[in-house]
Every structure is written in structure tokens, then in C-alpha cells.
Design a protein around this motif. Structure first.
Motif, short mmCIF file in Angstrom:
data_model
loop_
_atom_site.label_atom_id
_atom_site.label_comp_id
_atom_site.label_asym_id
_atom_site.label_seq_id
_atom_site.Cartn_x
_atom_site.Cartn_y
_atom_site.Cartn_z
N ASP A 43 2.43 2.43 5.02
CA ASP A 43 3.84 2.69 4.70
C ASP A 43 4.17 4.18 4.76
N ASP A 44 3.72 4.86 5.80
CA ASP A 44 3.98 6.29 6.03
C ASP A 44 3.37 7.20 4.97
N THR A 45 2.42 6.69 4.20
CA THR A 45 1.71 7.51 3.21
C THR A 45 0.24 7.56 3.61
N SER A 46 -0.35 8.75 3.57
CA SER A 46 -1.76 8.92 3.92
C SER A 46 -2.61 8.92 2.67
N TYR A 47 -3.74 8.20 2.75
CA TYR A 47 -4.69 8.11 1.64
C TYR A 47 -6.07 8.50 2.15
N GLU A 48 -6.83 9.19 1.31
CA GLU A 48 -8.21 9.54 1.64
C GLU A 48 -9.14 8.57 0.91
N VAL A 49 -10.10 8.00 1.64
CA VAL A 49 -11.05 7.05 1.07
C VAL A 49 -12.02 7.80 0.16
N THR A 50 -12.09 7.38 -1.11
CA THR A 50 -12.98 8.03 -2.08
C THR A 50 -14.15 7.15 -2.49
N ARG A 51 -14.05 5.84 -2.23
CA ARG A 51 -15.14 4.93 -2.60
C ARG A 51 -14.99 3.62 -1.82
N VAL A 52 -16.11 3.11 -1.32
CA VAL A 52 -16.13 1.82 -0.63
C VAL A 52 -17.19 0.96 -1.30
N THR A 53 -16.77 -0.25 -1.75
CA THR A 53 -17.68 -1.15 -2.45
C THR A 53 -17.68 -2.51 -1.77
N ASP A 54 -18.88 -3.01 -1.47
CA ASP A 54 -19.04 -4.38 -0.98
C ASP A 54 -19.01 -5.28 -2.21
N VAL A 55 -17.90 -5.99 -2.41
CA VAL A 55 -17.71 -6.80 -3.61
C VAL A 55 -18.82 -7.85 -3.72
N ALA A 56 -19.53 -7.81 -4.83
CA ALA A 56 -20.61 -8.75 -5.13
C ALA A 56 -21.74 -8.72 -4.10
N ASN A 57 -21.80 -7.68 -3.28
CA ASN A 57 -22.83 -7.53 -2.25
C ASN A 57 -22.98 -8.79 -1.40
N ARG A 58 -21.83 -9.40 -1.07
CA ARG A 58 -21.86 -10.63 -0.29
C ARG A 58 -21.45 -10.43 1.16
N GLY A 59 -21.04 -9.22 1.53
CA GLY A 59 -20.66 -8.96 2.91
C GLY A 59 -19.39 -9.65 3.34
N GLU A 60 -18.48 -9.89 2.38
CA GLU A 60 -17.23 -10.57 2.70
C GLU A 60 -16.02 -9.66 2.57
N ILE A 61 -15.96 -8.90 1.48
CA ILE A 61 -14.79 -8.08 1.17
C ILE A 61 -15.24 -6.66 0.82
N LEU A 62 -14.52 -5.68 1.36
CA LEU A 62 -14.73 -4.29 0.98
C LEU A 62 -13.58 -3.86 0.08
N GLU A 63 -13.91 -3.38 -1.09
CA GLU A 63 -12.91 -2.82 -2.00
C GLU A 63 -12.92 -1.31 -1.78
N VAL A 64 -11.78 -0.75 -1.44
CA VAL A 64 -11.68 0.65 -1.05
C VAL A 64 -10.76 1.39 -2.01
N GLU A 65 -11.33 2.36 -2.72
CA GLU A 65 -10.52 3.21 -3.60
C GLU A 65 -10.12 4.45 -2.81
N THR A 66 -8.88 4.89 -3.05
CA THR A 66 -8.35 6.03 -2.31
C THR A 66 -7.59 6.95 -3.24
N LYS A 67 -7.23 8.10 -2.70
CA LYS A 67 -6.28 8.98 -3.38
C LYS A 67 -5.28 9.43 -2.34
N GLU A 68 -4.04 9.58 -2.79
CA GLU A 68 -2.98 10.00 -1.87
C GLU A 68 -3.27 11.42 -1.41
N LYS A 69 -3.15 11.64 -0.12
CA LYS A 69 -3.42 12.97 0.43
C LYS A 69 -2.21 13.86 0.21
N ASP A 70 -2.48 15.12 -0.09
CA ASP A 70 -1.42 16.11 -0.26
C ASP A 70 -0.83 16.43 1.10
N ILE A 71 0.46 16.72 1.11
CA ILE A 71 1.12 17.15 2.33
C ILE A 71 0.72 18.60 2.59
#
Length: 88
Positions: A43-71
Motif C-alpha cells: 500500500d505504498d509504504t515500505s517496510y524493512e524485514v526485522t524477523r522471519v519465523t517458520d511458524v511451528a517449524n512446519r515449513g508452511e507459513i512464514l511470519e515476518v515482523e517488519t518496521k516501517e522504513k523512514d523516508i
């Protein structure tokens, strides 16, 4: 804790994801190529990936934490018209 289905851009490619409405957190299918420090655009907003987690270590879903990038203020200033001339 609600989520919205969104389209995001990573390295110039479009992907489907889910975005948490209350925070800048995304969920992707596990085959999505994403790594720390990468930029996600949603949605025209840039985010930097700060953490990637394989939920339950099952190889199905990646949960990605981000922070909004400064202009980049230097870019903003550089784009401004400082000629003093009136736009016609």
C-alpha cells in the motif's frame, strides 16, 4: 487480532500475503523468498524485514515482523523545486 489479505512487492515481484491490522506483521507461504533486511512494499509504504519465523517449524507459513522504513529526507529535499520560479 484481525488480518487483511494484501498484495506486496518484494524485489520487484508481487506476492499475496496477510497483514496484521494492528502492527506491521505479515504472513507468507513458506516458498516465498524473503530474508532479514529486505524491503517489503505494501500500500505504498515500505517496510524493512526485522524477523522471519517458520511458524511451528512446519515449513508452511512464514511470519515476518517488519518496521516501517523512514523516508529519506535528503531524497525529499533533492526532489523539491527550489528554483524560485512559479509553476505554470
Amino acid at each position: 487480532m484481525s488480518w487483511s489479505n494484501v498484495e506486496v512487492k518484494i524485489s520487484g515481484k508481487n506476492y499475496s500475503a496477510s497483514k496484521r491490522n494492528s502492527s506491521p506483521e505479515f504472513c507468507f507461504p513458506s516458498d516465498t523468498k524473503i530474508k532479514l533486511g529486505q524491503t517489503i512494499v505494501c500500500d505504498d509504504t515500505s517496510y524493512e524485514v526485522t524477523r522471519v519465523t517458520d511458524v511451528a517449524n512446519r515449513g508452511e507459513i512464514l511470519e515476518v515482523e517488519t518496521k516501517e522504513k523512514d523516508i529519506d529526507e535528503s531524497q525529499t529535499r533533492r526532489d523539491q523545486d527550489n528554483t524560485g520560479e512559479e509553476d505554470v
